[in-house]
Motif scaffolding. Structure first.
Motif, PDB file in Angstrom:
ATOM      1  N   GLY A  76       1.013  -0.686   0.254  1.00  0.00           N
ATOM      2  CA  GLY A  76       0.114  -0.085  -0.270  1.00  0.00           C
ATOM      3  C   GLY A  76       1.094   1.129   0.063  1.00  0.00           C
ATOM      4  O   GLY A  76       0.738   2.073  -0.773  1.00  0.00           O
ATOM      5  N   PHE A  77       2.165   0.853   0.781  1.00  0.00           N
ATOM      6  CA  PHE A  77       2.903   1.923   0.713  1.00  0.00           C
ATOM      7  C   PHE A  77       3.242   2.683  -0.464  1.00  0.00           C
ATOM      8  O   PHE A  77       3.816   3.781  -1.030  1.00  0.00           O
ATOM      9  CB  PHE A  77       3.508   1.505   1.756  1.00  0.00           C
ATOM     10  N   ALA A  78       3.760   1.518  -0.784  1.00  0.00           N
ATOM     11  CA  ALA A  78       4.345   2.032  -2.548  1.00  0.00           C
ATOM     12  C   ALA A  78       3.588   2.344  -3.566  1.00  0.00           C
ATOM     13  O   ALA A  78       3.662   3.419  -4.385  1.00  0.00           O
ATOM     14  CB  ALA A  78       5.269   0.458  -2.741  1.00  0.00           C
ATOM     15  N   TYR A  79       1.984   1.410  -3.591  1.00  0.00           N
ATOM     16  CA  TYR A  79       1.498   2.256  -4.398  1.00  0.00           C
ATOM     17  C   TYR A  79       0.693   3.869  -3.473  1.00  0.00           C
ATOM     18  O   TYR A  79       0.719   4.431  -5.140  1.00  0.00           O
ATOM     19  CB  TYR A  79      -0.334   1.588  -4.000  1.00  0.00           C
ATOM     20  N   ALA A  80       0.407   3.836  -2.602  1.00  0.00           N
ATOM     21  CA  ALA A  80       0.404   5.583  -2.120  1.00  0.00           C
ATOM     22  C   ALA A  80       0.835   6.006  -2.324  1.00  0.00           C
ATOM     23  O   ALA A  80       1.243   7.731  -3.150  1.00  0.00           O
ATOM     24  CB  ALA A  80       0.524   5.561  -0.803  1.00  0.00           C
ATOM     25  N   GLN A  81       2.290   6.057  -2.155  1.00  0.00           N
ATOM     26  CA  GLN A  81       3.712   7.148  -3.031  1.00  0.00           C
ATOM     27  C   GLN A  81       3.296   7.643  -4.590  1.00  0.00           C
ATOM     28  O   GLN A  81       3.938   8.654  -5.244  1.00  0.00           O
ATOM     29  CB  GLN A  81       5.575   6.547  -2.909  1.00  0.00           C
ATOM     30  N   THR A 124      19.277  -4.145  -9.501  1.00  0.00           N
ATOM     31  CA  THR A 124      17.757  -3.706 -11.221  1.00  0.00           C
ATOM     32  C   THR A 124      17.469  -5.624 -10.202  1.00  0.00           C
ATOM     33  O   THR A 124      16.334  -5.617 -11.056  1.00  0.00           O
ATOM     34  CB  THR A 124      17.897  -3.655 -11.927  1.00  0.00           C
ATOM     35  N   ASP A 125      17.907  -5.955 -10.184  1.00  0.00           N
ATOM     36  CA  ASP A 125      17.670  -7.236 -10.077  1.00  0.00           C
ATOM     37  C   ASP A 125      17.368  -7.953  -8.914  1.00  0.00           C
ATOM     38  O   ASP A 125      17.325  -7.630  -7.948  1.00  0.00           O
ATOM     39  CB  ASP A 125      19.070  -8.238  -9.840  1.00  0.00           C
ATOM     40  N   PRO A 126      15.906  -8.279  -8.876  1.00  0.00           N
ATOM     41  CA  PRO A 126      14.705  -8.491  -7.650  1.00  0.00           C
ATOM     42  C   PRO A 126      15.938  -9.389  -6.817  1.00  0.00           C
ATOM     43  O   PRO A 126      15.318  -9.842  -5.389  1.00  0.00           O
ATOM     44  CB  PRO A 126      13.496  -9.789  -8.288  1.00  0.00           C
ATOM     45  N   ASP A 127      16.998 -10.299  -7.117  1.00  0.00           N
ATOM     46  CA  ASP A 127      17.903 -10.785  -5.819  1.00  0.00           C
ATOM     47  C   ASP A 127      18.318  -9.561  -5.093  1.00  0.00           C
ATOM     48  O   ASP A 127      19.262 -10.247  -4.157  1.00  0.00           O
ATOM     49  CB  ASP A 127      19.028 -11.800  -6.697  1.00  0.00           C
ATOM     50  N   TYR A 128      18.165  -9.130  -5.187  1.00  0.00           N
ATOM     51  CA  TYR A 128      19.294  -7.486  -4.921  1.00  0.00           C
ATOM     52  C   TYR A 128      18.659  -7.297  -3.280  1.00  0.00           C
ATOM     53  O   TYR A 128      18.851  -7.564  -2.252  1.00  0.00           O
ATOM     54  CB  TYR A 128      19.121  -6.029  -5.547  1.00  0.00           C
ATOM     55  N   TYR A 171      15.081  -4.526   7.748  1.00  0.00           N
ATOM     56  CA  TYR A 171      15.560  -4.329   6.304  1.00  0.00           C
ATOM     57  C   TYR A 171      14.425  -2.804   6.028  1.00  0.00           C
ATOM     58  O   TYR A 171      14.890  -1.995   5.460  1.00  0.00           O
ATOM     59  CB  TYR A 171      15.233  -5.711   5.536  1.00  0.00           C
ATOM     60  N   ILE A 172      12.832  -3.799   6.160  1.00  0.00           N
ATOM     61  CA  ILE A 172      12.061  -2.285   5.633  1.00  0.00           C
ATOM     62  C   ILE A 172      11.808  -1.076   6.485  1.00  0.00           C
ATOM     63  O   ILE A 172      12.004   0.511   5.546  1.00  0.00           O
ATOM     64  CB  ILE A 172      10.965  -3.062   5.583  1.00  0.00           C
ATOM     65  N   ASN A 173      11.995  -2.124   7.732  1.00  0.00           N
ATOM     66  CA  ASN A 173      12.180  -0.606   8.722  1.00  0.00           C
ATOM     67  C   ASN A 173      13.446   0.458   8.476  1.00  0.00           C
ATOM     68  O   ASN A 173      13.651   1.879   9.086  1.00  0.00           O
ATOM     69  CB  ASN A 173      12.411  -0.898  10.461  1.00  0.00           C
ATOM     70  N   ASP A 211      10.824   2.314  -3.912  1.00  0.00           N
ATOM     71  CA  ASP A 211      10.050   1.354  -2.646  1.00  0.00           C
ATOM     72  C   ASP A 211       9.322  -0.207  -3.845  1.00  0.00           C
ATOM     73  O   ASP A 211       9.687  -0.795  -2.273  1.00  0.00           O
ATOM     74  CB  ASP A 211       8.795   1.818  -3.016  1.00  0.00           C
ATOM     75  N   GLU A 212       9.918  -0.506  -4.629  1.00  0.00           N
ATOM     76  CA  GLU A 212       9.460  -1.552  -4.857  1.00  0.00           C
ATOM     77  C   GLU A 212      10.609  -2.618  -4.095  1.00  0.00           C
ATOM     78  O   GLU A 212      10.112  -3.912  -4.148  1.00  0.00           O
ATOM     79  CB  GLU A 212       9.231  -2.160  -6.402  1.00  0.00           C
ATOM     80  N   LEU A 213      12.034  -2.217  -3.812  1.00  0.00           N
ATOM     81  CA  LEU A 213      12.740  -3.595  -3.108  1.00  0.00           C
ATOM     82  C   LEU A 213      12.064  -3.773  -2.083  1.00  0.00           C
ATOM     83  O   LEU A 213      12.376  -5.105  -1.620  1.00  0.00           O
ATOM     84  CB  LEU A 213      13.697  -2.430  -3.131  1.00  0.00           C
ATOM     85  N   SER A 214      11.159  -2.492  -0.884  1.00  0.00           N
ATOM     86  CA  SER A 214      10.656  -3.756   0.349  1.00  0.00           C
ATOM     87  C   SER A 214       9.515  -4.194  -0.430  1.00  0.00           C
ATOM     88  O   SER A 214       9.361  -5.270   0.593  1.00  0.00           O
ATOM     89  CB  SER A 214      10.191  -2.206   1.332  1.00  0.00           C
ATOM     90  N   VAL A 215       8.855  -4.615  -1.402  1.00  0.00           N
ATOM     91  CA  VAL A 215       7.958  -5.327  -1.459  1.00  0.00           C
ATOM     92  C   VAL A 215       8.639  -6.417  -1.986  1.00  0.00           C
ATOM     93  O   VAL A 215       7.750  -7.599  -1.085  1.00  0.00           O
ATOM     94  CB  VAL A 215       7.078  -4.526  -2.475  1.00  0.00           C
ATOM     95  N   ILE A 216       9.276  -6.551  -2.721  1.00  0.00           N
ATOM     96  CA  ILE A 216      10.303  -7.491  -2.884  1.00  0.00           C
ATOM     97  C   ILE A 216      10.092  -8.157  -1.715  1.00  0.00           C
ATOM     98  O   ILE A 216      10.778  -9.605  -1.321  1.00  0.00           O
ATOM     99  CB  ILE A 216      11.349  -7.176  -4.256  1.00  0.00           C
ATOM    100  N   ALA A 217      11.209  -7.836  -0.830  1.00  0.00           N
ATOM    101  CA  ALA A 217      11.836  -8.497   0.555  1.00  0.00           C
ATOM    102  C   ALA A 217      11.148  -8.978   1.730  1.00  0.00           C
ATOM    103  O   ALA A 217      10.873  -9.642   1.902  1.00  0.00           O
ATOM    104  CB  ALA A 217      12.325  -6.504   1.240  1.00  0.00           C
ATOM    105  N   LYS A 218       9.827  -8.822   0.999  1.00  0.00           N
ATOM    106  CA  LYS A 218       8.529  -8.840   2.063  1.00  0.00           C
ATOM    107  C   LYS A 218       8.079 -10.134   1.670  1.00  0.00           C
ATOM    108  O   LYS A 218       8.086 -10.655   2.451  1.00  0.00           O
ATOM    109  CB  LYS A 218       7.161  -7.458   2.478  1.00  0.00           C
ATOM    110  N   ARG A 219       7.725  -9.843  -0.101  1.00  0.00           N
ATOM    111  CA  ARG A 219       7.118 -11.508   0.350  1.00  0.00           C
ATOM    112  C   ARG A 219       8.361 -12.388   0.148  1.00  0.00           C
ATOM    113  O   ARG A 219       8.100 -13.663  -0.813  1.00  0.00           O
ATOM    114  CB  ARG A 219       6.788 -11.139  -1.619  1.00  0.00           C
ATOM    115  N   CYS A 220       9.508 -12.182   0.237  1.00  0.00           N
ATOM    116  CA  CYS A 220      10.696 -13.498  -0.236  1.00  0.00           C
ATOM    117  C   CYS A 220      10.470 -14.559   1.168  1.00  0.00           C
ATOM    118  O   CYS A 220      10.063 -14.601   2.499  1.00  0.00           O
ATOM    119  CB  CYS A 220      12.456 -12.890  -0.153  1.00  0.00           C
ATOM    120  N   THR A 221      10.923 -15.740   0.482  1.00  0.00           N
ATOM    121  CA  THR A 221      10.532 -16.768   1.167  1.00  0.00           C
ATOM    122  C   THR A 221      12.284 -17.205   1.832  1.00  0.00           C
ATOM    123  O   THR A 221      13.416 -16.886   1.509  1.00  0.00           O
ATOM    124  CB  THR A 221      10.032 -17.835  -0.013  1.00  0.00           C
TER     125      THR A 221
END
Length: 452
Positions: free
Chosen positions: A18-23, A278-282, A377-379, A409-419
């Protein structure tokens, strides 16, 4: 309690997305009459406004021999113009609590002004004049270059800094990143005032410039002023410079360097290629590094007492490296195998959460702790968003690296979804499977003790 924890994690996931979308919804892209893009965001939270003048290109516009010339130029821009000399800027800054500053990276440079709403429009005029019509006086240039020389001397006399210095030279030899955004020991004597003045002309190209604004003022008010101050910057005639950044491979050759200030101790780093920004692995790698840092500390520092502090250092670029950095080593013979032990524990999918009465590690599955690491990481990423300066600086940095003020801001979304699988896959790919090399700085008497 577990139900509450799952609910909390779910809320965090929705918050990040939501934060990334709001931004994205908050920022409006406008255009000046000469095509310069303006990224306008309304400030509804404070009375402090900010403008960032972003110039893209960076090291694509200067050679390794002139490393740091853009940094010198942007420092000079802040030193005054004929209309606003340094003394006048100091007086205005003091009386209005305003500031003008600049920073440079390999991707480009940013000149910023931050001011209370009532003085913001005045500071935009000042910043524009400094940017377009800098006086670039000899005295100001001499002061900047003296500071550069002192920084270089300090760096070259600091063993912990030299670890990264030697690693950088080894990895980027012949690579575009061999050119530094900072003045180096090899370029400091090449950067003359005449060169800097000539270099200023290269940034006066509307195709390379973007403006980021976070303000209480209206969109029309800001756009009118920015057109007045920046729309006279011409469009360049020459083709824009673009660099290709090939992936690196670290040569598997360890090195030991001697320095008297590292006597009776040592500083070391194991370098290896890491994920491009630029890689999601970052983003996943960033989470992995937080987890691994805790394991390294438990093993290398707490269990063996082999160093003062171990940690992961990661570059953020298009062809980056990372390293396991070991600070103030007390056991030069065995520290490498202690780090290998920490690496093995991380790769097993376990984390160390304490010790039993006999001093043995108490392990916990990474799956049970992963959410906490991701939130750490996100904080850290959003901590800078609490100030006007931080918001604008983040948008400008995102624009330079990704060509988009919100992409970071998308980096935080990727991090949150990682397993757990993602974390262990990335750790194996870079920390374990990549070719690597140790660089050690130690004293002359300790050289024979180093074991790889």
């Amino acid at each position: 309690m577990k139900s509450f924890f799952r609910f909390f994690c779910l809320i965090c996931t929705f918050f990040c997305a939501g934060f990334a979308y709001a931004q994205k919804a908050l920022v409006k892209e406008l255009k000046l009459n000469n095509g310069i893009p303006v990224y306008f965001r309304k400030n509804d939270t404070s009375q402090i406004d900010a403008l960032a003048i972003v110039v893209k290109g960076g090291i694509a516009y200067y050679s390794q021999q002139d490393s740091g010339i853009e940094s010198v130029l942007f420092d000079l821009l802040c030193e005054g113009s004929e209309k606003y000399p340094r003394n006048t800027i100091n007086h205005i800054s003091f009386s209005t609590e305003s500031s003008v500053s600049a920073s440079t990276s390999s991707d480009g440079s940013v000149m910023r002004t931050v001011a209370i709403k009532d003085y913001f429009l005045q500071m935009i005029e000042i910043a524009a004049d400094l940017f377009k019509n800098p006086s670039m006086e000899q005295k100001a240039y001499d002061k900047i270059m003296t500071n550069c020389v002192q920084e270089i001397q300090s760096y070259m006399n600091d063993p912990q800094s030299l670890v990264l210095y030697y690693g950088d030279k080894m990895i980027y030899d012949g690579h575009p990143y061999a050119t530094s955004s900072s003045v180096t020991d090899e370029s400091v004597n090449n950067i003359t005032l005449e060169k800097v003045r000539a270099f200023h002309k290269t940034i006066m190209d509307s195709r390379r410039i973007s403006l980021v604004v976070y303000t209480n003022h209206t969109e029309n008010e800001i756009l009118e002023l920015l057109n007045k101050e920046f729309a006279d910057i011409p469009c360049g005639a020459e083709e824009l410079n673009v660099l290709d950044f090939p992936a690196i491979t670290v040569p598997a050759v360890n090195g030991v360097f001697l320095h008297p200030d590292a006597a009776k101790t040592g500083y070391a780093a194991r370098f290896f290629a890491s994920a491009p920004v630029t890689d999601p692995d970052y983003a996943v790698s960033r989470v992995a590094s937080i987890i691994y840092d805790g394991i390294m500390f438990s093993v290398v520092r707490e269990n063996y007492g082999a160093c003062y502090s171990p940690q992961t250092y990661m570059e953020s670029s298009f062809a980056p490296y990372a390293c396991e950095y070991i600070f103030k080593i007390s056991d030069l013979e065995n520290f490498v195998k202690y780090v290998e032990e920490a690496r093995h524990i991380m790769a097993s999918g376990k984390v160390i959460c304490g010790r039993d009465q006999d001093g043995n590690y108490i392990f916990e599955d990474l799956a049970d702790r992963l959410e906490g690491y991701k939130n750490t990481y996100i904080n850290k990423k959003y901590a800078t968003q609490s100030t006007t300066y931080g918001i604008v600086a983040r948008m400008a940095a995102s624009l330079l690296q990704f060509g988009d003020v919100q992409k970071a801001d998308e980096l935080s979304v990727i991090a949150k979804r990682c397993t757990v699988h993602d974390v262990l896959r990335v750790f194996k790919k870079y920390w374990i499977d990549e070719s690597s090399a140790w660089v050690v700085i130690t004293g002359p008497e300790e050289e024979s003790k180093v074991r790889f």
